[in-house]
Design a protein around this motif. Structure first.
Motif, short mmCIF file in Angstrom:
data_model
loop_
_atom_site.label_atom_id
_atom_site.label_comp_id
_atom_site.label_asym_id
_atom_site.label_seq_id
_atom_site.Cartn_x
_atom_site.Cartn_y
_atom_site.Cartn_z
N LEU A 66 -8.17 3.49 7.65
CA LEU A 66 -7.25 2.74 6.81
C LEU A 66 -7.19 1.31 7.32
O LEU A 66 -7.25 1.06 8.53
N HIS A 78 1.29 -0.08 5.38
CA HIS A 78 1.22 1.17 4.61
C HIS A 78 1.28 0.93 3.11
O HIS A 78 0.79 1.75 2.33
N TRP A 111 -4.46 6.40 1.42
CA TRP A 111 -4.06 6.92 2.72
C TRP A 111 -5.08 7.95 3.22
O TRP A 111 -6.11 8.16 2.59
N SER A 112 -4.76 8.61 4.31
CA SER A 112 -5.75 9.36 5.10
C SER A 112 -6.37 10.55 4.37
O SER A 112 -5.81 11.09 3.41
N GLN A 143 2.47 10.73 -3.74
CA GLN A 143 1.26 11.07 -2.98
C GLN A 143 0.50 12.14 -3.74
O GLN A 143 1.06 13.16 -4.11
N ARG A 195 -0.09 14.90 1.69
CA ARG A 195 -1.11 13.92 2.07
C ARG A 195 -2.02 14.47 3.17
O ARG A 195 -1.87 15.58 3.63
#
Length: 374
Positions: A66, A78, A111-112, A143, A195
């Protein structure tokens, strides 16, 4: 009839076994040289083979991290996170630019996740978290879990991934096991989770699974973190399953969960922070936690009796985060607030101490129900 997990519990009694005066901790991280000077990097993961080992690509390892511009407040990263592609050969890193084209992802940020190389080596499948909604005016906490595939081409030291297939949302919270409400309190550490998809192929049943950070549906507690799991069916559709582990009433975020196999046992790891333990219960250090089982669906028992594998050192309790344990027991993470003994006074101090780059790698030793740093 396909098997279902019997959900295991990470409890206050487990965490009470942590003695903060003697708890295992990682060595202090010195100031780190940035991999990319103009960007903050965090939450990184290698492109892996189906068995979990990092894939050898062009004489090194492809990583996805990221990334965000260096903003005055590092926590603001973020809200603008994009995945970045990097190639590492030995200790040298090379920046290969954004993973996905501008405007390609269905959200406002990325995101991850995890990335898997096909057995023949020609395709990478990327599982990742789409955060927010494309074009939103206010940053939301939505998410969603998507995957996309790209052809991998290597010519000399030139690596290209193209073209990415249309992103597919492959898993949605059912509001039976996993909450659809992501907002929580809206503050850092209070938002809810759906997530961090992590791929795992179980050789015991030859089936593919996705682990993810989730939040228990219909919980009475504000601290309702869980390690979720889904299974890919013969029709290639993903079926959501009950959680592997839940921490209801104990902890809000069991982040970046993943499983490795070692000596015939399954080891489940996740990261969490002191600040996301329940306010009225025991808390462990910010660190790497885990459980062990004889099979993927448990029952799972906390490693070392408490679940704590190691924490950040007391003199630098925020120095690293987002640990990833690989099958060879190498442990990767990123440098967070390095050299800071107390929470930052303000964003100026936070920026001065934020590492924003890969942390030094560590290594575990595992023996049955115990795990410790080499």
């Amino acid at each position: 009839m396909s098997e279902m997990p019997a959900t295991s519990h990470w409890t206050a009694e487990d965490v009470e076994r942590i003695d903060c005066s003697t708890a295992p901790c990682a060595p202090v991280i010195p100031a780190q040289r940035r991999v990319i000077e103009a960007l903050d990097l965090w939450d990184y993961w290698p492109v892996q083979n189906v068995d979990g080992h990092p894939a050898d690509i062009a004489g090194g390892t492809l990583f996805i991290a990221l990334s965000a511009p260096i903003l005055p407040d590092p926590d603001a990263r973020h809200a603008v996170a994009r995945m970045r592609l990097l190639h590492r050969v030995d200790s040298e890193w090379r920046d290969l630019g954004p993973v996905l084209p501008d405007g390609f992802s269905p959200g406002s940020r990325e995101w991850s996740g995890s990335a898997i190389l096909s057995p023949e080596g020609g395709t990478i499948t990327l599982y990742y978290t789409v955060a927010g909604v494309r074009g939103e005016v206010e940053t939301s906490f939505a998410q969603r879990l998507f995957y996309s595939c790209a052809a991998l081409a290597v010519q000399g030291d030139t690596i290209t991934l193209s073209p990415w297939s249309e992103p597919v949302e492959f898993l949605t919270p059912d509001d039976v096991h996993y909450s659809r409400d992501m907002a929580g309190g809206g503050a850092v550490g209070t938002i809810k989770a759906f997530r961090d998809p992590a791929f795992f192929h179980d050789p015991a049943d030859n089936q593919d699974y996705i682990l993810f950070a989730g939040s228990i549906a219909r919980s009475r507690s504000a601290w309702n973190g869980a390690v979720g799991i889904a299974r890919r069916g013969v029709d290639q559709e993903w079926q959501i399953l009950p959680p592997l582990v839940e921490a209801d009433g104990l902890n809000n975020e069991l982040e970046r969960p993943h499983v490795i196999m070692r000596d015939g046992r399954y080891y489940l790891f996740w990261s969490t922070q002191t600040k996301v333990f329940a306010a009225d219960g025991p808390a462990g250090p910010t660190g790497l936690y885990g459980m062990v089982a004889g099979r993927l669906f448990g029952p799972w028992r906390p490693l070392n009796g408490s679940g704590l594998v190691f924490g950040n050192p007391p003199s630098a309790p925020f120095q690293a985060y987002s640990w990833l344990v690989l099958p060879d027991l190498c442990v990767q993470s990123f440098a967070d607030l390095v050299g800071l003994a107390e929470p930052p006074r303000d964003v100026v101090q936070a920026r001065a101490h934020f590492g924003g780059t890969p942390a030094p790698e560590l290594r575990l030793i595992i023996d049955g129900h115990k795990a410790w740093l080499a």
